[in-house]
Design a protein around this motif. Structure first.
Motif, PDB file in Angstrom:
ATOM      1  N   HIS A 151       0.816  -1.212   0.000  1.00 20.48           N
ATOM      2  CA  HIS A 151       0.000   0.000   0.000  1.00 20.48           C
ATOM      3  C   HIS A 151       0.852   1.267   0.000  1.00 20.48           C
ATOM      4  O   HIS A 151       2.089   1.199   0.062  1.00 20.48           O
ATOM      5  CB  HIS A 151      -0.938  -0.017   1.206  1.00 20.48           C
ATOM      6  N   LYS A 157       1.292   3.340   2.323  1.00 19.97           N
ATOM      7  CA  LYS A 157       2.095   3.431   3.547  1.00 19.97           C
ATOM      8  C   LYS A 157       3.452   2.758   3.337  1.00 19.97           C
ATOM      9  O   LYS A 157       4.479   3.232   3.831  1.00 19.97           O
ATOM     10  CB  LYS A 157       1.341   2.763   4.696  1.00 19.97           C
ATOM     11  N   ASP A 158       3.470   1.655   2.587  1.00 17.18           N
ATOM     12  CA  ASP A 158       4.735   0.970   2.307  1.00 17.18           C
ATOM     13  C   ASP A 158       5.630   1.821   1.408  1.00 17.18           C
ATOM     14  O   ASP A 158       6.850   1.868   1.605  1.00 17.18           O
ATOM     15  CB  ASP A 158       4.464  -0.385   1.653  1.00 17.18           C
ATOM     16  N   LEU A 194      -3.323   5.255  -7.388  1.00 16.14           N
ATOM     17  CA  LEU A 194      -3.815   5.307  -6.013  1.00 16.14           C
ATOM     18  C   LEU A 194      -5.132   6.072  -5.935  1.00 16.14           C
ATOM     19  O   LEU A 194      -5.346   7.057  -6.655  1.00 16.14           O
ATOM     20  CB  LEU A 194      -2.797   5.997  -5.111  1.00 16.14           C
ATOM     21  N   ASP A 218      -5.367   6.912  -0.328  1.00 12.33           N
ATOM     22  CA  ASP A 218      -3.981   6.444  -0.336  1.00 12.33           C
ATOM     23  C   ASP A 218      -3.029   7.584  -0.686  1.00 12.33           C
ATOM     24  O   ASP A 218      -1.912   7.660  -0.170  1.00 12.33           O
ATOM     25  CB  ASP A 218      -3.814   5.294  -1.329  1.00 12.33           C
ATOM     26  N   THR A 249      -2.197   9.478   2.319  1.00 16.52           N
ATOM     27  CA  THR A 249      -1.160   8.864   3.152  1.00 16.52           C
ATOM     28  C   THR A 249       0.219   9.342   2.732  1.00 16.52           C
ATOM     29  O   THR A 249       1.075   9.637   3.574  1.00 16.52           O
ATOM     30  CB  THR A 249      -1.248   7.330   3.055  1.00 16.52           C
ATOM     31  N   GLU A 307     -10.252   3.497   3.101  1.00 14.89           N
ATOM     32  CA  GLU A 307      -9.505   2.482   2.369  1.00 14.89           C
ATOM     33  C   GLU A 307      -8.545   1.717   3.273  1.00 14.89           C
ATOM     34  O   GLU A 307      -8.219   0.560   2.999  1.00 14.89           O
ATOM     35  CB  GLU A 307      -8.750   3.134   1.203  1.00 14.89           C
ATOM     36  N   ASP A 308      -8.088   2.346   4.356  1.00 15.31           N
ATOM     37  CA  ASP A 308      -7.254   1.642   5.338  1.00 15.31           C
ATOM     38  C   ASP A 308      -8.073   0.575   6.058  1.00 15.31           C
ATOM     39  O   ASP A 308      -7.610  -0.552   6.272  1.00 15.31           O
ATOM     40  CB  ASP A 308      -6.680   2.628   6.355  1.00 15.31           C
ATOM     41  N   ALA A 364      -8.575  -2.307   3.705  1.00 15.31           N
ATOM     42  CA  ALA A 364      -7.386  -3.150   3.559  1.00 15.31           C
ATOM     43  C   ALA A 364      -7.258  -4.109   4.736  1.00 15.31           C
ATOM     44  O   ALA A 364      -6.929  -5.297   4.560  1.00 15.31           O
ATOM     45  CB  ALA A 364      -6.143  -2.278   3.448  1.00 15.31           C
ATOM     46  N   SER A 366      -0.524   1.467  12.615  1.00 17.16           N
ATOM     47  CA  SER A 366      -0.663   2.121  11.308  1.00 17.16           C
ATOM     48  C   SER A 366      -0.440   3.622  11.395  1.00 17.16           C
ATOM     49  O   SER A 366      -0.691   4.343  10.430  1.00 17.16           O
ATOM     50  CB  SER A 366      -2.061   1.841  10.738  1.00 17.16           C
ATOM     51  N   SER A 374       1.702  -0.717   7.371  1.00 15.88           N
ATOM     52  CA  SER A 374       0.414  -0.438   6.747  1.00 15.88           C
ATOM     53  C   SER A 374      -0.699  -1.117   7.531  1.00 15.88           C
ATOM     54  O   SER A 374      -0.454  -2.064   8.296  1.00 15.88           O
ATOM     55  CB  SER A 374       0.401  -0.970   5.313  1.00 15.88           C
TER      56      SER A 374
END
Length: 436
Positions: free
Chosen positions: A189, A191-192, A221, A225, A228, A322-323, A326, A395, A415
């Motif tokens: 994601h 975050k990664d 994205l 996202d 983020t 969306e978090d 996931a 997260s 993430s």
């Protein structure tokens, strides 16, 4: 992961002579200029000033009273109660009461009380759109750059000046381009992506410059996202993080009712940057930042022997709609490991309601999650702090010592998908193994 980096030699720009970056175009508009150049000091008109219960009235009210000054334009001020709500002690009640009383006395038209975290509520309520120049009383105000707004965090003294004059000065920053080709794998994601960049460049990697994110992986994205990426530009050390407006942006604006400019108006010119780094999203795996810095990053498989006590899905960085989706994809039909506490604090009431409607909150609760109220909570070390001595995978955006609890708490950043997978395994785990 393979990375190609290109930088200007001896500090020279990579750009074509007349090219302008997105940051420069936004600053020029705010300064009433046709163009600006990196290094210039300019005064900008502020389109929007945001602060919350922690950074706002309790600090600004006495300063304004000492000056005998008033707010330059109430319609351009947004106050969000998110840090100390729900009030858990007398100190929190005092701070929130000051904010509520001041908002009433000032007749502020845009006050959002206990409905979510400021950086998420602001765009959901239609306050952000491409072309704006905005400031916020919080370091993660860089989130606004996902919408093509130039937005950055400022302190109380600077905010006082903005409230009285409607203006602020800044030095026009250089622009660093983070270009991501390819497409993220399932279980990997935004975050990664961000943790990888912070691990690569460090917490001063942005050098208080403007960082623009682009490429096919960024265009793929969704808006949350993208938020983020720009949100954690603060951890990268940037003044602001920016993403050009496109169809995804305009679809979001249409849903929120925010006015949208002509498509393509706010974008960087071709070859307009001072420094450029290229990444391949196809090769990126889940990333984890070990205690006690967001820059202490390695691939998830480096941490497979780290057992956890708490898995925390929360904050503006990691508990948006969306978090939550996931995490639900990882947890649906499964149960968290014995001895693990999974805590979920949605970023906004709106996101929580939509996640409920789609069955994602039910999937989280059925797996064993404890759902807390929306707000900053444990991320900022206020409500719901972590038990002393716990090992946490979170997260959130920061894992400094003492940030989410006592000095003995160890916090690993990841993430929401990685946090969920770790809750299932009882140790830090790769979500791709669960999804497979």
């Amino acid at each position: 992961m393979r990375e190609v980096a290109a930088t200007g030699a001896a500090g020279k720009s990579l750009r074509a002579p007349d090219a302008q970056t997105l940051a420069e175009k936004l600053i020029a508009r705010a300064a009433g200029r046709t163009r600006v150049d990196a290094g210039e000091i300019v005064t900008c008109r502020v389109d929007l000033a945001m602060f919350h219960d922690s950074s706002g009235p309790r600090r600004l009210k006495p300063l304004l009273e000492d000056l005998g000054a008033s707010i330059w334009n109430r319609d351009r001020v947004v106050l969000v109660m998110d840090h100390y709500v729900p009030e858990r002690d007398d100190d929190a009640r005092r701070i929130v009461r000051i904010a509520r009383d001041w908002a009433r006395d000032q007749a502020l038209p845009h006050v959002y009380d206990s409905i979510g975290i400021c950086h998420v509520v602001l765009p959901q309520r239609g306050h952000l759109r491409p072309g704006l120049f905005c400031v916020g009383g919080d370091s993660h105000s860089t989130t606004g750059g996902a919408f093509g707004s130039y937005m950055f965090g400022i302190g109380s003294t600077e905010m006082l000046g903005v409230l009285v004059t409607g203006e602020i000065w800044l030095r026009v920053p250089r622009t660093i381009r983070m270009h991501w080709d390819g497409r993220l794998q399932p279980g990997v994601h935004a975050k990664d992506m961000m943790l990888h960049m912070i691990g690569r460049f460090g917490m001063n990697g942005g050098r208080y410059q403007a960082v623009e994110y682009g490429g096919s992986a960024v265009r793929a994205l969704d808006m949350q996202d993208r938020m983020t990426l720009t949100n954690m530009s603060a951890e990268l050390g940037a003044q602001t993080g920016l993403i050009e407006a496109d169809e995804v942006t305009h679809e979001w604006l249409a849903r929120t009712g925010a006015a949208a400019p002509e498509q393509g108006l706010w974008c960087s010119d071709d070859e307009a940057c001072d420094e450029r780094h290229e990444f391949n999203a196809d090769e990126l795996g889940p990333q984890v930042a070990a205690p006690h810095s967001p820059s202490n990053v390695a691939d998830v498989d480096r941490f497979g022997d780290v057992g956890i006590h708490v898995a925390y899905i929360g904050a503006c960085t990691g508990a948006k709609l969306e978090d939550l989706a996931a995490a639900a994809r990882v947890l649906r039909g499964r149960t968290i490991a014995a001895g693990v506490q999974l805590v979920v604090a949605p970023a906004s009431v709106q996101d929580q309601a939509e996640a409920e409607a789609r069955g994602w909150m039910a999937a989280l609760r059925d797996a064993g999650a404890q759902v807390l109220s929306t707000g900053c909570g444990a991320c900022a070390g206020y409500g719901g702090s972590i038990p002393d001595g716990a090992t946490v995978i979170s997260s959130t955006a920061r894992n400094f010592r003492g940030r989410m609890g006592g000095e003995a708490v160890d916090v690993y950043l990841a993430s929401p998908a990685t946090v969920a997978a770790s809750a299932l395994r009882g140790r830090i785990a790769d979500p791709r193994e669960v999804l497979a």
